[in-house]
Design a protein around this motif. Structure first.
Motif, PDB file in Angstrom:
ATOM      1  N   SER A 136       0.826  -1.209   0.000  1.00 43.62           N
ATOM      2  CA  SER A 136       0.000   0.000   0.000  1.00 43.62           C
ATOM      3  C   SER A 136       0.860   1.259   0.000  1.00 43.62           C
ATOM      4  CB  SER A 136      -0.942  -0.011   1.206  1.00 43.62           C
ATOM      5  OG  SER A 136      -0.213  -0.126   2.423  1.00 43.62           O
ATOM      6  N   HIS A 151       1.026   4.106  -3.009  1.00 41.70           N
ATOM      7  CA  HIS A 151       0.801   5.514  -2.697  1.00 41.70           C
ATOM      8  C   HIS A 151       1.954   6.378  -3.183  1.00 41.70           C
ATOM      9  CE1 HIS A 151      -2.252   7.784  -0.557  1.00 41.70           C
ATOM     10  NE2 HIS A 151      -1.322   8.586  -0.110  1.00 41.70           N
ATOM     11  N   HIS A 204      -5.771   5.328  -2.320  1.00 39.20           N
ATOM     12  CA  HIS A 204      -6.242   4.824  -1.022  1.00 39.20           C
ATOM     13  C   HIS A 204      -7.137   3.593  -1.211  1.00 39.20           C
ATOM     14  CE1 HIS A 204      -4.643   7.872   1.641  1.00 39.20           C
ATOM     15  NE2 HIS A 204      -5.069   8.830   0.819  1.00 39.20           N
ATOM     16  N   TYR A 214      -9.394   0.801   7.732  1.00 41.99           N
ATOM     17  CA  TYR A 214      -8.451   1.741   7.120  1.00 41.99           C
ATOM     18  C   TYR A 214      -8.752   3.178   7.540  1.00 41.99           C
ATOM     19  CZ  TYR A 214      -5.520   3.659   3.339  1.00 41.99           C
ATOM     20  OH  TYR A 214      -4.571   4.331   2.619  1.00 41.99           O
ATOM     21  N   THR A 215     -10.018   3.516   7.602  1.00 41.94           N
ATOM     22  CA  THR A 215     -10.414   4.875   7.965  1.00 41.94           C
ATOM     23  C   THR A 215     -10.628   5.054   9.463  1.00 41.94           C
ATOM     24  OG1 THR A 215     -12.739   4.296   7.580  1.00 41.94           O
ATOM     25  CG2 THR A 215     -11.513   5.224   5.730  1.00 41.94           C
ATOM     26  N   GLY A 270      -3.533   3.267   7.457  1.00 41.51           N
ATOM     27  CA  GLY A 270      -4.477   4.208   6.877  1.00 41.51           C
ATOM     28  C   GLY A 270      -4.303   5.610   7.438  1.00 41.51           C
ATOM     29  N   ILE A 315      -3.298   8.623   4.895  1.00 40.84           N
ATOM     30  CA  ILE A 315      -4.233   9.744   4.754  1.00 40.84           C
ATOM     31  C   ILE A 315      -3.550  11.052   5.122  1.00 40.84           C
ATOM     32  CG2 ILE A 315      -6.351  10.741   5.692  1.00 40.84           C
ATOM     33  CD1 ILE A 315      -7.444   7.878   5.926  1.00 40.84           C
ATOM     34  N   SER A 357      -1.258  12.012   2.246  1.00 36.96           N
ATOM     35  CA  SER A 357      -2.002  12.629   1.140  1.00 36.96           C
ATOM     36  C   SER A 357      -2.363  14.078   1.453  1.00 36.96           C
ATOM     37  CB  SER A 357      -3.276  11.828   0.853  1.00 36.96           C
ATOM     38  OG  SER A 357      -2.971  10.522   0.434  1.00 36.96           O
TER      39      SER A 357
END
Length: 238
Positions: free
Chosen positions: A102, A106, A139, A181-182, A206, A210, A213
């Motif tokens: 992941s 990203h 994501h 993840y969130t 996550g 996040i 990003s």
């Protein structure tokens, strides 16, 4: 008479007026199936009830007994369960694969937005909007990677399971992965055994991705966004 539940280890509280009971006695109020189990201890509690602790693995199928053997190795003060140690190792391997995959996705996406998309003529507004959409799909790719790791751990390696709502389809794994993840944590599905470690790792991953990003978009906005001068109020005439 207490109810004896066929679990790997269970305790049954039985109120008897006679002296300390003999478990092998046919009059002892436990089913014949339970008597085949290995009794670990019998004791009387403060309420005058005899508490019988037995090992009910003898009632389970042979395959289940093989998975729950209490084989342990002692190293000083540590007791290591070989089967659980292997499951923990598999869980760590799945977690490392998911983190690296992941994060690499990203990073590759953000590099393409910085270098590859720079060759495409776009207005600043459209460029920022494209970057937001592309990062969103990055994501989502990370969520799918963790969902695949959950499926492998649950279906192939059998290192854990899920309680609550049933988890059987790809959509179920993706849904649970999105929630983890969130860090949403709805609570309708929760992991068991060594899948709990993978769930915590996904929540941490996550959170970092996040935030990554957000920092990237902030830097992009500072570079591309043209802020016009702000209007100022008229000064009062003297």
């Amino acid at each position: 008479m207490g109810r004896v539940t066929p679990t790997p280890t269970a305790a049954s509280a039985i109120n008897l007026s006679r002296p300390f009971p003999d478990v092998s006695d046919p009059r002892f109020p436990i089913s014949s199936a339970a008597k085949r189990c290995k009794v670990k201890s019998t004791r009387r509690n403060r309420a005058g009830l005899f508490v019988v602790t037995a090992d009910f693995r003898a009632l389970a199928p042979r395959s289940a007994r093989a998975r729950s053997r209490p084989d342990t190795a002692t190293f000083g003060y540590w007791q290591v369960h070989p089967i659980r140690s292997v499951s923990l190792l598999f869980s760590l391997i799945l977690a490392v694969i998911a983190i690296v995959s992941s994060s690499w996705i990203h990073l590759a996406v953000m590099r393409w937005v910085s270098v590859g998309m720079a060759k495409i003529p776009l207005e600043p507004f459209n460029r920022v909007m494209m970057a937001v959409l592309i990062l969103f799909f990055a994501h989502f790719a990370g969520i799918v990677v963790f969902a695949g790791m959950f499926g492998v751990g649950h279906q192939l390696l059998s290192i854990g399971g899920f309680s609550g709502e049933s988890v059987d389809t790809v959509l179920d794994y993706c849904y649970f992965s999105v929630v983890s993840y969130t860090s949403l944590g709805l609570g309708d599905i929760f992991p068991t055994d060594h899948l709990r470690l993978l769930t915590g790792v996904e929540a941490l991953t996550g959170l970092l991705l996040i935030a990554w990003s957000g920092a990237y978009l902030f830097a992009m906005m500072n570079r591309l966004w043209d802020w016009p001068p702000c209007a100022e109020p008229d000064k009062p005439k003297k």
